[in-house]
Write a protein that holds these residues in place. Structure first.
Motif, mmCIF file in Angstrom:
data_model
loop_
_atom_site.group_PDB
_atom_site.id
_atom_site.type_symbol
_atom_site.label_atom_id
_atom_site.label_comp_id
_atom_site.label_asym_id
_atom_site.label_seq_id
_atom_site.Cartn_x
_atom_site.Cartn_y
_atom_site.Cartn_z
ATOM 1 N N LEU A 192 0.826 -1.206 0.000
ATOM 2 C CA LEU A 192 0.000 0.000 0.000
ATOM 3 C C LEU A 192 0.861 1.257 0.000
ATOM 4 O O LEU A 192 0.644 2.183 -0.779
ATOM 5 C CB LEU A 192 -0.925 -0.006 1.222
ATOM 6 N N TYR A 193 1.859 1.265 0.866
ATOM 7 C CA TYR A 193 2.658 2.479 1.006
ATOM 8 C C TYR A 193 3.831 2.516 0.038
ATOM 9 O O TYR A 193 4.424 3.571 -0.184
ATOM 10 C CB TYR A 193 3.196 2.610 2.433
ATOM 11 N N GLY A 194 4.236 1.347 -0.487
ATOM 12 C CA GLY A 194 5.386 1.308 -1.366
ATOM 13 C C GLY A 194 6.712 1.438 -0.623
ATOM 14 O O GLY A 194 7.744 1.694 -1.234
ATOM 15 N N VAL A 195 6.669 1.316 0.677
ATOM 16 C CA VAL A 195 7.908 1.279 1.457
ATOM 17 C C VAL A 195 7.785 0.109 2.430
ATOM 18 O O VAL A 195 6.677 -0.323 2.737
ATOM 19 C CB VAL A 195 8.137 2.590 2.250
ATOM 20 N N PRO A 196 8.914 -0.403 2.909
ATOM 21 C CA PRO A 196 8.837 -1.565 3.814
ATOM 22 C C PRO A 196 8.172 -1.188 5.138
ATOM 23 O O PRO A 196 8.540 -0.199 5.759
ATOM 24 C CB PRO A 196 10.306 -1.948 4.044
ATOM 25 N N ILE A 197 7.181 -1.966 5.508
ATOM 26 C CA ILE A 197 6.460 -1.729 6.756
ATOM 27 C C ILE A 197 6.351 -3.060 7.477
ATOM 28 O O ILE A 197 6.138 -4.107 6.856
ATOM 29 C CB ILE A 197 5.067 -1.147 6.476
ATOM 30 N N GLU A 198 6.525 -3.020 8.783
ATOM 31 C CA GLU A 198 6.445 -4.258 9.555
ATOM 32 C C GLU A 198 5.249 -4.221 10.481
ATOM 33 O O GLU A 198 5.000 -3.226 11.152
ATOM 34 C CB GLU A 198 7.716 -4.436 10.387
ATOM 35 N N VAL A 199 4.501 -5.309 10.518
ATOM 36 C CA VAL A 199 3.435 -5.435 11.503
ATOM 37 C C VAL A 199 3.874 -6.487 12.507
ATOM 38 O O VAL A 199 4.128 -7.637 12.146
ATOM 39 C CB VAL A 199 2.105 -5.850 10.841
ATOM 40 N N LEU A 200 3.999 -6.068 13.745
ATOM 41 C CA LEU A 200 4.449 -6.986 14.793
ATOM 42 C C LEU A 200 3.261 -7.365 15.656
ATOM 43 O O LEU A 200 2.334 -6.578 15.833
ATOM 44 C CB LEU A 200 5.508 -6.305 15.667
ATOM 45 N N GLN A 201 3.300 -8.583 16.172
ATOM 46 C CA GLN A 201 2.220 -8.996 17.060
ATOM 47 C C GLN A 201 2.770 -9.140 18.472
ATOM 48 O O GLN A 201 3.738 -9.881 18.695
ATOM 49 C CB GLN A 201 1.618 -10.313 16.583
ATOM 50 N N ALA A 202 2.168 -8.446 19.414
ATOM 51 C CA ALA A 202 2.596 -8.575 20.808
ATOM 52 C C ALA A 202 2.064 -9.886 21.368
ATOM 53 O O ALA A 202 1.181 -10.516 20.770
ATOM 54 C CB ALA A 202 2.086 -7.394 21.613
ATOM 55 N N SER A 203 2.575 -10.286 22.517
ATOM 56 C CA SER A 203 2.195 -11.584 23.071
ATOM 57 C C SER A 203 0.710 -11.627 23.426
ATOM 58 O O SER A 203 0.112 -12.693 23.466
ATOM 59 C CB SER A 203 3.045 -11.890 24.306
ATOM 60 N N ASP A 204 0.107 -10.461 23.675
ATOM 61 C CA ASP A 204 -1.330 -10.470 23.990
ATOM 62 C C ASP A 204 -2.194 -10.354 22.741
ATOM 63 O O ASP A 204 -3.406 -10.140 22.832
ATOM 64 C CB ASP A 204 -1.644 -9.326 24.974
ATOM 65 N N GLY A 205 -1.605 -10.473 21.569
ATOM 66 C CA GLY A 205 -2.385 -10.464 20.336
ATOM 67 C C GLY A 205 -2.502 -9.097 19.700
ATOM 68 O O GLY A 205 -3.004 -8.969 18.587
ATOM 69 N N ARG A 206 -2.045 -8.042 20.385
ATOM 70 C CA ARG A 206 -2.171 -6.710 19.813
ATOM 71 C C ARG A 206 -1.198 -6.538 18.657
ATOM 72 O O ARG A 206 -0.101 -7.080 18.658
ATOM 73 C CB ARG A 206 -1.897 -5.638 20.876
ATOM 74 N N LEU A 207 -1.632 -5.761 17.660
ATOM 75 C CA LEU A 207 -0.796 -5.520 16.492
ATOM 76 C C LEU A 207 -0.131 -4.162 16.608
ATOM 77 O O LEU A 207 -0.736 -3.196 17.074
ATOM 78 C CB LEU A 207 -1.641 -5.562 15.222
ATOM 79 N N VAL A 208 1.112 -4.096 16.196
ATOM 80 C CA VAL A 208 1.830 -2.830 16.195
ATOM 81 C C VAL A 208 2.428 -2.634 14.805
ATOM 82 O O VAL A 208 3.082 -3.528 14.278
ATOM 83 C CB VAL A 208 2.956 -2.820 17.253
ATOM 84 N N VAL A 209 2.134 -1.480 14.214
ATOM 85 C CA VAL A 209 2.649 -1.196 12.878
ATOM 86 C C VAL A 209 3.907 -0.344 13.016
ATOM 87 O O VAL A 209 3.886 0.688 13.682
ATOM 88 C CB VAL A 209 1.599 -0.458 12.027
ATOM 89 N N VAL A 210 4.962 -0.769 12.393
ATOM 90 C CA VAL A 210 6.225 -0.053 12.493
ATOM 91 C C VAL A 210 6.651 0.416 11.115
ATOM 92 O O VAL A 210 6.506 -0.317 10.135
ATOM 93 C CB VAL A 210 7.329 -0.978 13.078
ATOM 94 N N GLY A 211 7.148 1.648 11.028
ATOM 95 C CA GLY A 211 7.728 2.125 9.774
ATOM 96 C C GLY A 211 6.770 2.877 8.889
ATOM 97 O O GLY A 211 7.041 3.084 7.715
ATOM 98 N N LEU A 212 5.602 3.320 9.475
ATOM 99 C CA LEU A 212 4.674 4.107 8.669
ATOM 100 C C LEU A 212 5.323 5.405 8.249
ATOM 101 O O LEU A 212 5.875 6.115 9.075
ATOM 102 C CB LEU A 212 3.429 4.454 9.506
ATOM 103 N N PRO A 213 5.274 5.735 6.971
ATOM 104 C CA PRO A 213 5.784 7.042 6.569
ATOM 105 C C PRO A 213 4.872 8.120 7.147
ATOM 106 O O PRO A 213 3.672 8.086 6.929
ATOM 107 C CB PRO A 213 5.713 7.017 5.042
#
Lengths: 253, 308
Positions: A219-240
């Motif tokens: 979508l963004y055309g740049v590398p983005i990482e979605v990490l999952q925390a141990s409680d299931g929550r999602l964290v998006v890293v690298g949003l421009p």
């Protein structure tokens, strides 16, 4: 929007009866989509339709909760009167008639606001106010509920409770729910669909199909990482970050 | 400013009523005051809800150039009041409409400008008039003397129009006042209603100023309505209570002014404010714990990076 193109080339379909969240960074066009569907903003190219009709034509079938409505203590109107205005507020006359009282009581019970509906709205907590406002949006039996950041001012237990309530309304009454959210996590286990705006475009799909490293990177055309925390929550890293991002949310986030 | 007869109010209401209604000028004052109290009670209730007190205040000052302008050109003062307050309302309303989404800020800027211009014009009219304006203070601080039957009729006509307006637009106006965005989305013409309300406010202010004077309009416009809103959050009960308090205030004001020979504006203001203070005190006495103590912890530690 003041001559600016917010998004283009976006094609999306929300299934009737689905519980869908509209996500994306500030200024990506989430609220714009709601306002297009309400017929308050025209689309410059392409088309939009709500349940097969042009936007604005069916507004009596859309329950709408705008962003950040908090009533302060000086507002001395009862919650129940506010809900009744959702039913007959657009009709001429005096605000005295008692018609529709059963429907008002029914919808107040549905959202769990019947205990405090006769108190002035300004005296209620943020979570209680939000339930009253959801009741107001629901009272005219809309087929679509459009909510702009309804979880924004709530604490975490209330965010989860309101998300669960919305899912119950969606399932029980077959109401399509479109909800603009800043944080998907309190909603994650309740959603059917996600619309993710970014970089002037959007992707649509089931939550886990959309919120993953691959889709968002595309979508963004740049590398983005979605990490999952141990409680299931999602964290998006690298949003421009869009330039000139000084919203209040970012200051305390 | 001296009453023609010596008056002694007793503690016997029936006797006092007979005294107050014995003279035509007092009957006129009571009739005009009652009409004004009804109109101001209803308009004031909506004004408080819409938080347009600043607009109301500025419109009340427009009664000053209204009164002096009418004097200058030799027209009845009441006509000047209605013309200037009504025109001021339309200017403020047009500015608010043109401001669009930023209407609030635009509106208060224009309101302030209209207010200053109005006062300046009033002062200009006064110096152009050159004559001696005997009732200078009564324009500013109110008088119950010299209200004519014609004036009472004009007030009744304006009040009837005003009440008919509220009977028609009451519900959507309430919706637009407490919840503008949702009202707009459900088809309420919020902007048009806003301008129409300002006009109704201007006319009510013009009527009220004829009794309380330009500077003390708020005694009848705000105090009874604000007291009613403190006492009850119910719409119908609140409106009725605001009107009732206004009528009681006017009658007590006329009676006390007649009995003591001191200006009516002082008594109306004192009575109206007393009701408000009493309501506040009563609420403080029966108050539950303050709102912040009943709420849960407002904000848990920030959620950190969110998925957006």
């Amino acid at each position: 929007m003041g001559g600016q193109t917010v998004w283009s080339g976006v094609s999306l379909d929300i299934a009737p009866g689905a519980f869908a969240a509209i996500l994306g960074p500030n200024g990506a066009g989430k609220t714009t989509l709601l306002r297009v569907l309400l017929g308050e903003l025209p689309v410059t190219a392409g088309s939009a339709s709500v349940h097969g009709s042009s936007p604005g034509a069916l507004n009596r079938q859309i329950g709408y909760l705008p962003q950040r409505r908090q009533f302060d203590a000086a507002v001395r109107i009862r919650g129940i009167d506010l809900v009744r205005l959702g039913l007959d507020g657009a009709r001429w006359g005096l605000p005295l008639r008692r018609r529709g009282a059963e429907r008002v009581d029914e919808v107040l019970r549905l959202v769990g606001a019947d205990d405090y509906a006769t108190r002035p709205i300004g005296e209620l907590s943020g979570g209680e106010q939000q339930r009253v406002l959801i009741a107001q949006a629901l009272v005219s039996r809309p087929r679509l509920l459009a909510l702009d950041e309804p979880l924004d001012s709530l604490d975490l237990p209330n965010q989860t409770a309101v998300a669960a309530l919305l899912q119950r309304i969606c399932r029980q009454d077959g109401v399509t729910i479109l909800l603009v959210a800043h944080d998907v996590n309190p909603l994650l286990s309740y959603l059917d669909q996600v619309v993710y705006f970014g970089a002037g475009r959007a992707v649509v799909g089931a939550p886990r199909e959309v919120i993953n490293s691959e889709t968002l990177s595309r979508l963004y055309g740049v590398p983005i990482e979605v990490l999952q925390a141990s409680d299931g929550r999602l964290v998006v890293v690298g949003l421009p970050e869009a330039p000139a991002h000084h919203s209040d949310r970012h200051e305390h986030a | 400013m001296h009453s023609v007869v010596a008056a002694h109010l007793s503690l016997d209401p029936a006797f006092d009523f007979d005294q107050l209604t014995a003279f035509p000028f007092l009957v006129n004052a009571l009739e005009a005051g009652t009409i004004v109290a009804v109109m101001a009670g209803v308009v004031g209730w909506f004004m408080t809800l819409r938080r347009e007190s600043f607009a109301g205040h500025s419109l009340s000052l427009m009664a000053f150039p209204g009164a002096t302008g009418a004097l200058l050109v030799g027209l009845p003062a009441a006509l000047g009041y209605f013309a200037f307050c009504g025109a001021g309302a339309l200017v403020i309303g047009a500015a608010a409409g043109a401001g669009g989404a930023r209407g609030r800020g635009e509106e208060s800027a224009v309101t302030g400008a209209v207010q200053a211009l109005g006062l300046a014009c009033g002062f200009l009219f006064l110096s152009l008039y050159r004559g001696v304006l005997a009732s200078y203070e009564s324009v500013l601080f109110g008088s119950y003397l010299g209200i004519t039957s014609g004036q009472v009729l004009a007030l009744a006509g304006v009040a009837a129009g005003s009440l008919a307006f509220f009977a028609v637009v009451g519900r959507p106006l309430l919706f637009a006042s407490v919840d503008g965005a949702v009202a707009g989305a459900s088809g309420v013409p919020t902007r048009g209603l806003g301008v129409a309300f300002l006009l109704a406010l201007g006319l009510a202010v013009a009527a009220t100023a004829q009794i309380t004077g330009v500077l003390l309009v708020f005694a009848l416009l705000v105090a009874p309505a604000a007291t009613a809103q403190l006492v009850t959050p119910r719409v119908g009960v609140g409106l009725a209570l605001g009107v009732a308090l206004g009528i009681v205030t006017v009658w007590l004001g006329v009676a006390l002014a007649y009995a003591t020979d001191y200006p009516i504006g002082f008594f109306i203001t004192t009575v109206a404010t007393s009701f408000y203070v009493l309501a506040r005190a009563a609420r403080a006495l029966v108050a539950r714990p303050p709102a912040w103590r009943r709420r849960r912890v407002a904000h848990p530690p920030s959620e950190g990076a969110a998925a957006a």
